[in-house]
Motif scaffolding. Structure first.
Motif, PDB file in Angstrom:
ATOM      1  N   GLN A  61       0.816  -1.216   0.000  1.00  0.00           N
ATOM      2  CA  GLN A  61       0.000   0.000   0.000  1.00  0.00           C
ATOM      3  C   GLN A  61       0.847   1.262   0.000  1.00  0.00           C
ATOM      4  N   PHE A  62       2.165   1.100  -0.058  1.00  0.00           N
ATOM      5  CA  PHE A  62       3.065   2.256  -0.161  1.00  0.00           C
ATOM      6  C   PHE A  62       3.449   2.459  -1.609  1.00  0.00           C
ATOM      7  N   ASN A  63       3.130   3.615  -2.152  1.00  0.00           N
ATOM      8  CA  ASN A  63       3.613   3.912  -3.490  1.00  0.00           C
ATOM      9  C   ASN A  63       4.991   4.575  -3.425  1.00  0.00           C
ATOM     10  N   ASN A  64       5.369   5.038  -2.220  1.00  0.00           N
ATOM     11  CA  ASN A  64       6.658   5.713  -2.046  1.00  0.00           C
ATOM     12  C   ASN A  64       7.584   4.833  -1.193  1.00  0.00           C
ATOM     13  N   PRO A  65       8.644   4.277  -1.801  1.00  0.00           N
ATOM     14  CA  PRO A  65       9.518   3.344  -1.066  1.00  0.00           C
ATOM     15  C   PRO A  65      10.190   3.981   0.160  1.00  0.00           C
ATOM     16  N   GLU A  66      10.499   5.273   0.064  1.00  0.00           N
ATOM     17  CA  GLU A  66      11.120   5.963   1.215  1.00  0.00           C
ATOM     18  C   GLU A  66      10.149   6.032   2.388  1.00  0.00           C
ATOM     19  N   ASP A  67       8.898   6.303   2.085  1.00  0.00           N
ATOM     20  CA  ASP A  67       7.869   6.360   3.125  1.00  0.00           C
ATOM     21  C   ASP A  67       7.761   4.995   3.810  1.00  0.00           C
ATOM     22  N   PHE A  68       7.842   3.934   3.025  1.00  0.00           N
ATOM     23  CA  PHE A  68       7.799   2.576   3.590  1.00  0.00           C
ATOM     24  C   PHE A  68       9.024   2.325   4.466  1.00  0.00           C
ATOM     25  N   ARG A  69      10.200   2.713   3.944  1.00  0.00           N
ATOM     26  CA  ARG A  69      11.442   2.454   4.665  1.00  0.00           C
ATOM     27  C   ARG A  69      11.479   3.206   5.991  1.00  0.00           C
ATOM     28  N   LEU A  70      10.991   4.447   5.980  1.00  0.00           N
ATOM     29  CA  LEU A  70      11.100   5.309   7.164  1.00  0.00           C
ATOM     30  C   LEU A  70       9.895   5.205   8.092  1.00  0.00           C
ATOM     31  N   ALA A 119      -6.127   8.943  -5.974  1.00  0.00           N
ATOM     32  CA  ALA A 119      -5.579   9.630  -7.137  1.00  0.00           C
ATOM     33  C   ALA A 119      -4.094   9.942  -6.950  1.00  0.00           C
ATOM     34  N   HIS A 120      -3.707  10.270  -5.704  1.00  0.00           N
ATOM     35  CA  HIS A 120      -2.332  10.706  -5.459  1.00  0.00           C
ATOM     36  C   HIS A 120      -1.401   9.568  -5.055  1.00  0.00           C
ATOM     37  N   ARG A 121      -1.959   8.415  -4.707  1.00  0.00           N
ATOM     38  CA  ARG A 121      -1.126   7.278  -4.330  1.00  0.00           C
ATOM     39  C   ARG A 121      -1.551   6.058  -5.157  1.00  0.00           C
ATOM     40  N   PRO A 122      -1.086   6.003  -6.424  1.00  0.00           N
ATOM     41  CA  PRO A 122      -1.538   4.916  -7.314  1.00  0.00           C
ATOM     42  C   PRO A 122      -1.273   3.542  -6.675  1.00  0.00           C
ATOM     43  N   GLY A 123      -2.273   2.697  -6.695  1.00  0.00           N
ATOM     44  CA  GLY A 123      -2.137   1.346  -6.153  1.00  0.00           C
ATOM     45  C   GLY A 123      -2.371   1.243  -4.662  1.00  0.00           C
ATOM     46  N   HIS A 124      -2.506   2.407  -3.990  1.00  0.00           N
ATOM     47  CA  HIS A 124      -2.632   2.403  -2.530  1.00  0.00           C
ATOM     48  C   HIS A 124      -3.826   1.564  -2.068  1.00  0.00           C
ATOM     49  N   PHE A 125      -4.992   1.801  -2.637  1.00  0.00           N
ATOM     50  CA  PHE A 125      -6.187   1.114  -2.130  1.00  0.00           C
ATOM     51  C   PHE A 125      -6.255  -0.339  -2.598  1.00  0.00           C
ATOM     52  N   ASN A 126      -5.582  -0.662  -3.704  1.00  0.00           N
ATOM     53  CA  ASN A 126      -5.436  -2.082  -4.023  1.00  0.00           C
ATOM     54  C   ASN A 126      -4.645  -2.777  -2.914  1.00  0.00           C
ATOM     55  N   GLY A 127      -3.554  -2.147  -2.479  1.00  0.00           N
ATOM     56  CA  GLY A 127      -2.760  -2.718  -1.393  1.00  0.00           C
ATOM     57  C   GLY A 127      -3.545  -2.834  -0.098  1.00  0.00           C
ATOM     58  N   VAL A 128      -4.308  -1.794   0.196  1.00  0.00           N
ATOM     59  CA  VAL A 128      -5.130  -1.797   1.417  1.00  0.00           C
ATOM     60  C   VAL A 128      -6.167  -2.927   1.354  1.00  0.00           C
ATOM     61  N   ALA A 129      -6.897  -2.996   0.239  1.00  0.00           N
ATOM     62  CA  ALA A 129      -7.971  -3.998   0.132  1.00  0.00           C
ATOM     63  C   ALA A 129      -7.405  -5.413   0.172  1.00  0.00           C
ATOM     64  N   THR A 130      -6.234  -5.598  -0.432  1.00  0.00           N
ATOM     65  CA  THR A 130      -5.620  -6.931  -0.438  1.00  0.00           C
ATOM     66  C   THR A 130      -5.224  -7.342   0.969  1.00  0.00           C
ATOM     67  N   VAL A 131      -4.523  -6.468   1.676  1.00  0.00           N
ATOM     68  CA  VAL A 131      -4.037  -6.863   3.005  1.00  0.00           C
ATOM     69  C   VAL A 131      -5.196  -6.965   3.994  1.00  0.00           C
ATOM     70  N   VAL A 132      -6.181  -6.096   3.867  1.00  0.00           N
ATOM     71  CA  VAL A 132      -7.348  -6.167   4.765  1.00  0.00           C
ATOM     72  C   VAL A 132      -8.119  -7.473   4.524  1.00  0.00           C
ATOM     73  N   SER A 133      -8.280  -7.854   3.251  1.00  0.00           N
ATOM     74  CA  SER A 133      -8.947  -9.129   2.952  1.00  0.00           C
ATOM     75  C   SER A 133      -8.190 -10.296   3.576  1.00  0.00           C
ATOM     76  N   LYS A 134      -6.872 -10.298   3.397  1.00  0.00           N
ATOM     77  CA  LYS A 134      -6.045 -11.369   3.975  1.00  0.00           C
ATOM     78  C   LYS A 134      -6.225 -11.414   5.490  1.00  0.00           C
ATOM     79  N   LEU A 135      -6.124 -10.249   6.127  1.00  0.00           N
ATOM     80  CA  LEU A 135      -6.218 -10.205   7.596  1.00  0.00           C
ATOM     81  C   LEU A 135      -7.605 -10.646   8.062  1.00  0.00           C
ATOM     82  N   PHE A 136      -8.644 -10.216   7.351  1.00  0.00           N
ATOM     83  CA  PHE A 136      -9.997 -10.647   7.729  1.00  0.00           C
ATOM     84  C   PHE A 136     -10.118 -12.181   7.643  1.00  0.00           C
TER      85      PHE A 136
END
Lengths: 283, 283
Positions: A61-70, A119-136
């Motif tokens: 769900q991170f489109n920015n690798p630095e944001d993920f790293r930090l 719109a500003h974080r392409p792929g973000h909500f795909n990542g969110v929906a995928t991980v939330v589905s897995k966790l559920f």
């Protein structure tokens, strides 16, 4: 509090609770916990027999690798906080445990994600929906608790639950703020003292705009005024400020009676991207 | 055999079985049952304590409204067949029960659905993945049973289960054929006697092509030969004939040792669209 690092361990715990007829509350987090998270855990402990929290900084769900790293990672401190708040089990998986192979399927939520964070974080909500589905699927909660600071995320998760008939209830709690109005966020830890000092202006801009909406100022004028206000602080680089329908998240061109309205913003402050929102009315 | 027409009724039945520690087998169908379906029910009855079958002609996976309208519907006959095969509960929901509101989210399976059925039936696998997800959430099976006649569907459903960490096992059973080789299909009921008489040529073309693959004939030549064979019967309008990797479903340009190969076709015969496939090798 039990600690699980494997999906199999968590599944067995949830299955035992389910078989015993216990109600499971679930609080998914990315860790670096603050009072916003802890109110969710306390609410779950109040409502349910068993409270499972997860801490997983989800790379997809991170489109920015630095944001993920930090992104702050404080599992020991978090575990103590969760235990004190009434959490009965903590799920702390590795990336490999959650994604034994990269996911192939992609979710698209249409108009719901064509604006703001989507719109500003392409792929973000795909990542969110995928991980939330897995966790559920691993936790099988009766209720799952989310914070309204991520207003659009709550809308997307509710849509996911409705569209796929997940047998659970989504509960959303209001944003918890610092005394000076700054919305609590794990990313606040990454602000310098100077940045932290100006950060409350984000909420001030939202509160002022909310008052203008209530007085009937046209949305475009509210938006322009808020962006002008934010521009006065050179440390801010605004990404968006939206006057939106609180259900559909679409930008409003005018107000209709009974319409739910939310104001949402995303602003870069130094190396940190912050979001916040204020509900003007729930229609 | 219990009959449920509401999601709530089915959920309660599955929850009771789960709490009692019973294993749930699930056979999702669109009805108009034949021996291909019934072998799945018998397998589930053999493996599991409880067998739930669903009959739901899912509108969202039909790209052709006429195909949806004319799809055979025989719920009473089906119920008798299911009971005899060992089914313990039948779920027979209305469209409104399954879709109280239209789904917003869309699934995309990338390369897995860019070929064959996915390419020729836009939106088909989104509809399949959506309804299968819903049914899995209502039934909560330990095992779900599918027929290999829908080879690509099995691949998509397995990907769905892996990518979203559904806690269940997908079991696929080989295609059951009539004595003359025609793959059993609910749509066979819609063939005229003349069409039914030539329909076995589809399997004959597949069997002949499989033999050519085994003898090392290049894929492009196998494909061209099969399409030429099919063209000799004027009632056939072939949509595709593919020599494909059995896992990735991508068309093969040549063979590599140990590679799993499947031959798949879709052919219009009168007003009916038929599909079939043959596994040449499983690698």
């Amino acid at each position: 509090m039990d600690l699980f690092t494997t999906a199999a361990g968590l599944l067995a715990y949830a299955e035992t609770a389910r078989r015993a007829g216990q109600r499971i509350g679930f609080v998914p987090t990315m860790g670096a916990l603050h009072d916003g998270h802890l109110q969710l855990v306390r609410a779950a402990a109040n409502d349910c027999d068993v409270v499972i929290a997860s801490i997983f900084v989800n790379p997809t769900q991170f489109n920015n690798p630095e944001d993920f790293r930090l992104y702050p990672r404080l599992p020991e401190t978090d575990a103590d906080l969760l235990r004190s708040a009434g959490c009965t089990a903590l799920f702390l998986p590795s990336v490999e445990e959650m994604y034994p192979q990269p996911a192939v399927l992609k979710f698209n939520f249409g108009a719901l994600e064509s604006v703001m964070e989507g719109a500003h974080r392409p792929g973000h909500f795909n990542g969110v929906a995928t991980v939330v589905s897995k966790l559920f699927h691993l936790v099988r909660p009766h209720r799952a608790y989310f914070g309204q600071k991520d207003w659009q995320q709550v809308a997307v998760v509710k849509q996911l639950v409705a569209d796929l008939s997940f047998d659970l209830e989504i509960v959303a709690y209001p944003t918890i703020r610092e005394a000076d109005g700054l919305a609590m966020s794990s990313r606040n830890r990454r602000l310098t003292p100077e940045e932290r000092a100006v950060a409350p202006q984000l909420y001030q801009a939202l509160a002022q705009a909310a008052e203008q909406v209530r007085q009937g100022m046209p949305p475009a004028q509210v938006q322009a005024g808020a962006l002008a206000t934010l521009a006065r602080e050179p440390r801010f680089t605004p990404e968006y400020f939206e006057v939106a329908d609180a259900q559909t998240l679409q930008p409003l061109t005018d107000y209709a009676p009974g319409r739910a309205v939310v104001l949402c913003l995303a602003v870069h402050l130094g190396a940190v991207r912050l979001i916040d929102n204020v509900i003007v009315s729930l229609g």
